[in-house]
Design an enzyme around this catalytic site. Sequence first.
Site, PDB file in Angstrom:
ATOM      1  N   HIS A 199      60.694   8.859  60.110  1.00 34.16           N
ATOM      2  CA  HIS A 199      59.380   8.557  59.435  1.00 34.16           C
ATOM      3  C   HIS A 199      58.367   9.242  60.243  1.00 34.16           C
ATOM      4  O   HIS A 199      58.234   9.587  61.508  1.00 34.16           O
ATOM      5  CB  HIS A 199      59.110   6.934  59.353  1.00 34.16           C
ATOM      6  CG  HIS A 199      59.359   6.227  60.700  1.00 34.16           C
ATOM      7  ND1 HIS A 199      60.572   5.943  61.253  1.00 34.16           N
ATOM      8  CD2 HIS A 199      58.430   5.937  61.487  1.00 34.16           C
ATOM      9  CE1 HIS A 199      60.313   5.266  62.362  1.00 34.16           C
ATOM     10  NE2 HIS A 199      59.115   5.284  62.890  1.00 34.16           N
ATOM     11  N   GLU A 232      62.002   2.891  67.017  1.00 36.82           N
ATOM     12  CA  GLU A 232      62.333   1.853  66.803  1.00 36.82           C
ATOM     13  C   GLU A 232      63.110   1.615  65.644  1.00 36.82           C
ATOM     14  O   GLU A 232      64.152   0.649  65.553  1.00 36.82           O
ATOM     15  CB  GLU A 232      61.426   0.483  66.711  1.00 36.82           C
ATOM     16  CG  GLU A 232      60.599   0.480  68.196  1.00 36.82           C
ATOM     17  CD  GLU A 232      59.476  -0.591  68.372  1.00 36.82           C
ATOM     18  OE1 GLU A 232      58.822  -0.808  67.258  1.00 36.82           O
ATOM     19  OE2 GLU A 232      58.815  -0.908  69.253  1.00 36.82           O
TER      20      GLU A 232
HETATM   21  P1  5GP Z   1      58.778   3.855  65.475  1.00 38.49           P
HETATM   22  O1  5GP Z   1      58.662   2.997  66.598  1.00 38.49           O
HETATM   23  O2  5GP Z   1      60.335   3.533  65.052  1.00 38.49           O
HETATM   24  O3  5GP Z   1      58.417   5.122  65.425  1.00 38.49           O
HETATM   25  O4  5GP Z   1      57.982   3.030  64.084  1.00 38.49           O
HETATM   26  C1  5GP Z   1      58.361   2.019  63.364  1.00 38.49           C
HETATM   27  C2  5GP Z   1      57.103   1.336  62.846  1.00 38.49           C
HETATM   28  O5  5GP Z   1      57.697   0.335  61.866  1.00 38.49           O
HETATM   29  C3  5GP Z   1      56.148   0.538  63.841  1.00 38.49           C
HETATM   30  O6  5GP Z   1      54.874   0.922  64.004  1.00 38.49           O
HETATM   31  C4  5GP Z   1      56.395  -0.788  63.249  1.00 38.49           C
HETATM   32  O7  5GP Z   1      54.991  -1.358  63.356  1.00 38.49           O
HETATM   33  C5  5GP Z   1      56.449  -0.519  61.761  1.00 38.49           C
HETATM   34  N1  5GP Z   1      57.311  -1.845  61.121  1.00 38.49           N
HETATM   35  C6  5GP Z   1      58.203  -2.361  61.643  1.00 38.49           C
HETATM   36  N2  5GP Z   1      58.734  -3.383  60.683  1.00 38.49           N
HETATM   37  C7  5GP Z   1      57.986  -3.267  59.513  1.00 38.49           C
HETATM   38  C8  5GP Z   1      57.978  -3.662  58.366  1.00 38.49           C
HETATM   39  O8  5GP Z   1      58.675  -4.678  57.982  1.00 38.49           O
HETATM   40  N3  5GP Z   1      56.985  -3.331  57.498  1.00 38.49           N
HETATM   41  C9  5GP Z   1      56.058  -2.194  57.755  1.00 38.49           C
HETATM   42  N4  5GP Z   1      55.182  -1.988  56.757  1.00 38.49           N
HETATM   43  N5  5GP Z   1      55.982  -1.865  58.994  1.00 38.49           N
HETATM   44  C10 5GP Z   1      56.903  -2.165  59.887  1.00 38.49           C
END
Ligand code: 5GP
Length: 108
Positions: free
Chosen positions: A100, A95
Amino acid sequence: MSECLFCKIIGREIPTDFVFEDQEVVAFKDINPQAPLHLLIVPRKHIETVNVLTPEDAPLISRMILAARDLAKRFGVAQSGYRLVVNVEKGGGQEIFHIHMHLLGGWC
Ligand code: 5GP
Ligand code: ZN
């Protein structure tokens, strides 16, 4: 100014407590935890996805894994076990398009 959420967090535009930081990597708690312990390990360098990594990024990826290993120990999940997850592209659940690693643990 970058529109990337994680660049804003790294740049202190969005206040976030770092559980770890060094010159290359930061780590902080996921805002929407999917496990009792859910940390995000993020390079300061903006790289969109695993698909655009270059050989020069190899030391950075190593540092992310070693930081995760150290954090797992510090947060007490090293022995019980944990998952390191990197989602790649939308179909892989990504997302935020700033690379990361998720550290998930603490179930037992
Ligand atoms: P992805 O789906 O891209 O692998 O993971 C993105 C992660 O970022 C998700 O688990 C989501 O909960 C986390 N996330 C999104 N926005 C924020 C934020 O503003 N602060 C923090 N600490 N985590 C976030
Ligand atoms: Zn970024």
